[in-house]
Motif scaffolding. Structure first.
Motif, PDB file in Angstrom:
ATOM      1  N   MET A   1       0.923  -1.126  -0.033  1.00  0.00           N
ATOM      2  CA  MET A   1       0.003  -0.082  -0.012  1.00  0.00           C
ATOM      3  C   MET A   1       0.760   1.240  -0.015  1.00  0.00           C
ATOM      4  O   MET A   1       1.777   1.279   0.855  1.00  0.00           O
ATOM      5  CB  MET A   1      -0.959   0.023   1.408  1.00  0.00           C
ATOM      6  CG  MET A   1      -1.722   1.296   1.365  1.00  0.00           C
ATOM      7  SD  MET A   1      -3.104   1.157   2.537  1.00  0.00           S
ATOM      8  CE  MET A   1      -3.855  -0.268   2.193  1.00  0.00           C
ATOM      9  N   PRO A   5      -1.436   7.719  -2.547  1.00  0.00           N
ATOM     10  CA  PRO A   5      -1.789   7.147  -3.711  1.00  0.00           C
ATOM     11  C   PRO A   5      -1.958   8.032  -4.874  1.00  0.00           C
ATOM     12  O   PRO A   5      -2.455   7.773  -6.071  1.00  0.00           O
ATOM     13  CB  PRO A   5      -3.361   6.523  -3.469  1.00  0.00           C
ATOM     14  CG  PRO A   5      -3.798   7.257  -2.409  1.00  0.00           C
ATOM     15  CD  PRO A   5      -2.498   7.625  -1.463  1.00  0.00           C
ATOM     16  N   ARG A 334     -11.955  -5.751  -3.153  1.00  0.00           N
ATOM     17  CA  ARG A 334     -11.450  -4.982  -4.199  1.00  0.00           C
ATOM     18  C   ARG A 334     -12.479  -4.192  -5.231  1.00  0.00           C
ATOM     19  O   ARG A 334     -13.412  -4.394  -5.202  1.00  0.00           O
ATOM     20  CB  ARG A 334     -10.982  -6.185  -5.296  1.00  0.00           C
ATOM     21  CG  ARG A 334     -10.007  -5.527  -6.406  1.00  0.00           C
ATOM     22  CD  ARG A 334      -9.706  -6.531  -7.531  1.00  0.00           C
ATOM     23  NE  ARG A 334      -9.534  -7.947  -7.320  1.00  0.00           N
ATOM     24  CZ  ARG A 334      -8.065  -8.242  -7.186  1.00  0.00           C
ATOM     25  NH1 ARG A 334      -7.297  -7.556  -7.048  1.00  0.00           N
ATOM     26  NH2 ARG A 334      -7.819  -9.529  -6.713  1.00  0.00           N
ATOM     27  N   ARG A 368      -8.603   7.202   1.815  1.00  0.00           N
ATOM     28  CA  ARG A 368      -7.662   6.098   2.019  1.00  0.00           C
ATOM     29  C   ARG A 368      -7.665   5.353   0.778  1.00  0.00           C
ATOM     30  O   ARG A 368      -8.391   5.051  -0.117  1.00  0.00           O
ATOM     31  CB  ARG A 368      -8.151   5.512   3.150  1.00  0.00           C
ATOM     32  CG  ARG A 368      -9.416   4.517   2.833  1.00  0.00           C
ATOM     33  CD  ARG A 368      -9.734   3.990   4.123  1.00  0.00           C
ATOM     34  NE  ARG A 368     -11.020   2.833   3.866  1.00  0.00           N
ATOM     35  CZ  ARG A 368     -11.824   2.091   4.838  1.00  0.00           C
ATOM     36  NH1 ARG A 368     -11.073   1.919   6.082  1.00  0.00           N
ATOM     37  NH2 ARG A 368     -12.499   1.386   4.329  1.00  0.00           N
ATOM     38  N   PRO A 369      -6.548   4.631   0.432  1.00  0.00           N
ATOM     39  CA  PRO A 369      -6.102   4.020  -0.926  1.00  0.00           C
ATOM     40  C   PRO A 369      -7.102   2.665  -0.390  1.00  0.00           C
ATOM     41  O   PRO A 369      -7.102   1.969   0.295  1.00  0.00           O
ATOM     42  CB  PRO A 369      -4.742   3.447  -0.630  1.00  0.00           C
ATOM     43  CG  PRO A 369      -3.948   4.417   0.209  1.00  0.00           C
ATOM     44  CD  PRO A 369      -5.197   4.919   1.362  1.00  0.00           C
ATOM     45  N   ALA A 370      -7.607   2.321  -1.615  1.00  0.00           N
ATOM     46  CA  ALA A 370      -8.317   0.987  -1.862  1.00  0.00           C
ATOM     47  C   ALA A 370      -7.723   0.105  -2.853  1.00  0.00           C
ATOM     48  O   ALA A 370      -7.222   0.469  -3.892  1.00  0.00           O
ATOM     49  CB  ALA A 370      -9.896   1.310  -2.185  1.00  0.00           C
ATOM     50  N   LEU A 371      -7.564  -1.206  -2.709  1.00  0.00           N
ATOM     51  CA  LEU A 371      -7.065  -2.136  -3.640  1.00  0.00           C
ATOM     52  C   LEU A 371      -8.012  -2.179  -4.667  1.00  0.00           C
ATOM     53  O   LEU A 371      -9.123  -2.541  -4.676  1.00  0.00           O
ATOM     54  CB  LEU A 371      -7.057  -3.741  -2.914  1.00  0.00           C
ATOM     55  CG  LEU A 371      -6.472  -4.692  -3.715  1.00  0.00           C
ATOM     56  CD1 LEU A 371      -5.233  -4.474  -4.114  1.00  0.00           C
ATOM     57  CD2 LEU A 371      -6.476  -6.125  -3.173  1.00  0.00           C
ATOM     58  N   SER A 372      -7.429  -1.883  -6.071  1.00  0.00           N
ATOM     59  CA  SER A 372      -8.077  -1.742  -7.147  1.00  0.00           C
ATOM     60  C   SER A 372      -7.794  -2.532  -8.283  1.00  0.00           C
ATOM     61  O   SER A 372      -6.501  -3.060  -8.433  1.00  0.00           O
ATOM     62  CB  SER A 372      -7.932  -0.350  -7.461  1.00  0.00           C
ATOM     63  OG  SER A 372      -8.448   0.683  -6.413  1.00  0.00           O
ATOM     64  N   GLU A 389      -3.463  -2.184  -8.073  1.00  0.00           N
ATOM     65  CA  GLU A 389      -3.166  -1.074  -7.693  1.00  0.00           C
ATOM     66  C   GLU A 389      -3.764  -0.653  -6.419  1.00  0.00           C
ATOM     67  O   GLU A 389      -4.920  -1.178  -6.272  1.00  0.00           O
ATOM     68  CB  GLU A 389      -3.232  -0.428  -8.811  1.00  0.00           C
ATOM     69  CG  GLU A 389      -3.076   1.279  -8.591  1.00  0.00           C
ATOM     70  CD  GLU A 389      -1.480   1.705  -8.715  1.00  0.00           C
ATOM     71  OE1 GLU A 389      -1.158   1.070  -7.247  1.00  0.00           O
ATOM     72  OE2 GLU A 389      -0.737   2.014  -9.259  1.00  0.00           O
ATOM     73  N   TYR A 390      -3.341   0.335  -5.897  1.00  0.00           N
ATOM     74  CA  TYR A 390      -4.210   1.169  -4.670  1.00  0.00           C
ATOM     75  C   TYR A 390      -4.454   2.344  -5.263  1.00  0.00           C
ATOM     76  O   TYR A 390      -3.473   3.340  -5.539  1.00  0.00           O
ATOM     77  CB  TYR A 390      -2.978   1.217  -3.481  1.00  0.00           C
ATOM     78  CG  TYR A 390      -3.001  -0.260  -2.732  1.00  0.00           C
ATOM     79  CD1 TYR A 390      -4.191  -0.404  -1.952  1.00  0.00           C
ATOM     80  CD2 TYR A 390      -2.163  -1.075  -2.788  1.00  0.00           C
ATOM     81  CE1 TYR A 390      -4.235  -1.460  -0.887  1.00  0.00           C
ATOM     82  CE2 TYR A 390      -2.055  -2.252  -2.125  1.00  0.00           C
ATOM     83  CZ  TYR A 390      -3.100  -2.395  -1.276  1.00  0.00           C
ATOM     84  OH  TYR A 390      -3.118  -3.667  -0.643  1.00  0.00           O
ATOM     85  N   GLU A 393     -10.105   5.444  -2.608  1.00  0.00           N
ATOM     86  CA  GLU A 393     -11.597   4.796  -2.508  1.00  0.00           C
ATOM     87  C   GLU A 393     -12.676   5.704  -3.163  1.00  0.00           C
ATOM     88  O   GLU A 393     -13.699   5.012  -3.321  1.00  0.00           O
ATOM     89  CB  GLU A 393     -11.590   4.357  -1.433  1.00  0.00           C
ATOM     90  CG  GLU A 393     -12.128   5.358   0.053  1.00  0.00           C
ATOM     91  CD  GLU A 393     -12.566   4.603   1.245  1.00  0.00           C
ATOM     92  OE1 GLU A 393     -12.541   3.390   1.197  1.00  0.00           O
ATOM     93  OE2 GLU A 393     -12.683   5.374   2.000  1.00  0.00           O
TER      94      GLU A 393
END
Length: 466
Positions: A1, A5, A334, A368-372, A389-390, A393
């Motif tokens: 992470m 981002p 995801r 916040r970063p989200a798993l994408s 990628e992160y 969100e």
């Protein structure tokens, strides 16, 4: 992470990439939003200054390394990475030749003003028509790939209408047997594949070339693969090739050795490619050491980088269409982000499992970063642009998304899958943008479909090809 981002990793993005005061991505001094508004999305963006800088750096690295070892080096840009008349003008003005692999690429190189004598012509199945054209325009060197091709050239150079004043220089492509540490589809020097001659078969090919009055043996050619990090594979290939080079000298002149390209670049922050100066010093040094061990002079050298010239210079802009969170049985969440392009403009993820990165281009975000996973619009489950990628969100429909390091093998592998038109290519430099390859429209697709075109009133009288 990632810690941020929104951050642009310098090894992945063009040097000019930055965010303005409002957080918008700027490339070559032009804001992403302005590019999208003017040219639409998806959009290939090429940073001209970046291409030129990489061309100068690669040429200086190999020529400098060669000079230290008492020889010369010529650098050809591998046009298959991405070819247009404008790219040809950029690289040739920076002192590079151009390597082409088809009649179409040859035509583009010539239309871009390239000197035919500074062109190398590759391909495992060059047609008679393509070889005729190469001889007609005076292509500097042809890399032969089979005995059949040698005989085609022998016949053509004997004909009065295609005979040249000077013999045609030809190189013999050799499979060194070195297995590059890359995707199996990108490793091109192992024995069980379509390119070149095995080491033990090459001498017979050279003997035949030396028998043909219209041909001149220029030397050996090797290409061990693409997207290669490190120098071990190149060193081993050099050792095996110099063995053959030394043996061939007993039967005549062997002026040059072409070691191809395949130098890797960073697609994500995790990639650590070898600096081109380090590669040049190590590869040229390995050749020189092998020659010294056999008591022979170092031949003139040639190299064919493509990706390392244009890869980092390219960025693709997309518009986000839909966003969908998916909860997996493993407990992982995801975010699926669908964009208005996909595997038709970047086939590498589906073809090679290539990894890319992405950033929101139209703004920055404090979310916040989200798993994408960035996916395309095509009717394929494998239509993935960025696998892992992160991203913030709060990415939403209408956001512009930028995928860096798309300058190589994206436009050149593009297609019309699902009848999606190919995107345009735009060059940016010093705050200005200009179109260098026109994008396609649905009308362009229909124009090639004979059934969609109005039938001429007298078509039935014009024969089978009317």
């Amino acid at each position: 992470m990632p810690a941020d981002p929104n951050a642009l990793v310098p090894t992945v993005w063009p040097t000019s990439a930055a965010r303005d005061a409002a957080g918008e991505l700027v490339l070559g001094g032009v804001a992403a939003g302005a590019l999208a508004a003017r040219f639409g999305t998806p959009l290939y963006v090429m940073d001209e200054a970046e291409v030129r800088a990489h061309a100068r750096r690669v040429r200086a690295a190999f020529q400098g390394a060669a000079a230290v070892r008492g020889t010369t080096a010529r650098v050809y840009y591998a046009g298959k990475a991405f070819l247009s008349t404008e790219i040809v003008r950029w690289v040739t003005s920076e002192g590079l030749g151009v390597d082409v692999a088809s009649g179409g690429e040859l035509a583009i190189a010539l239309a871009g003003g390239a000197d035919a004598a500074a062109l190398g012509f590759h391909g495992n199945n060059k047609s008679v028509v393509e070889l005729e054209r190469a001889l007609e325009v005076g292509v500097g060197s042809i890399v032969v790939d089979s005995h059949i091709e040698i005989e085609r050239l022998a016949a053509l150079t004997a004909r009065a209408d295609t005979r040249r004043a000077d013999p045609q220089t030809v190189f013999v492509r050799v499979n060194s047997g070195v297995h590059a540490e890359t995707h199996s589809f990108l490793a091109t020097a192992h024995e069980d594949q379509k390119f070149g001659f095995a080491l033990h078969d090459a001498p017979a090919a050279v003997r035949r070339i030396r028998e043909v009055p219209g041909l001149r043996f220029g030397g050996l050619h090797s290409h061990i693969g693409s997207q290669i990090f490190g120098v071990a594979g190149f060193r081993e290939a050099a050792s095996r090739l110099i063995d053959l080079h030394a043996a061939l000298r007993e039967g005549g002149e062997v002026p040059a050795l072409n070691l191809g390209g395949g130098f890797g670049i960073a697609y994500t922050e995790a990639d650590e490619p070898t600096d081109i100066e380090q590669l040049a010093t190590a590869i040229v040094g390995a050749v020189a050491e092998e020659c010294a061990a056999r008591g022979i002079p170092v031949p003139a050298l040639a190299f064919e980088p493509g990706r390392s010239i244009v890869g980092q210079a390219g960025v693709t802009l997309y518009e986000v269409g839909t966003v969908k969170p998916v909860h997996l049985e493993s407990g992982v969440d995801r975010l699926y982000i669908s964009v208005d392009g996909g595997m038709s403009d970047n086939a590498r993820t589906a073809l090679y499992g290539a990894q890319y990165s992405a950033r929101i281009a139209s703004r920055t975000s404090t979310a916040r970063p989200a798993l994408s996973r960035v996916v395309g619009k095509h009717c394929e489950a494998g239509d993935i642009v960025v696998d892992l990628e992160y991203l913030p969100e709060d990415v939403a429909p209408g956001d512009l998304l930028a995928v860096p390091a798309t300058g190589a093998y994206c436009y050149s592998l593009s297609s019309n899958y699902n009848a999606v038109p190919r995107p345009p290519v735009v060059a940016v430099r010093d705050g200005e943008a200009r179109l260098i390859v026109r994008g396609e429209s649905v009308d362009d697709l229909l124009a090639r479909d004979v059934g969609a075109a109005p039938r001429p009133a007298d078509a039935s009288t014009k024969g089978p090809h009317a």
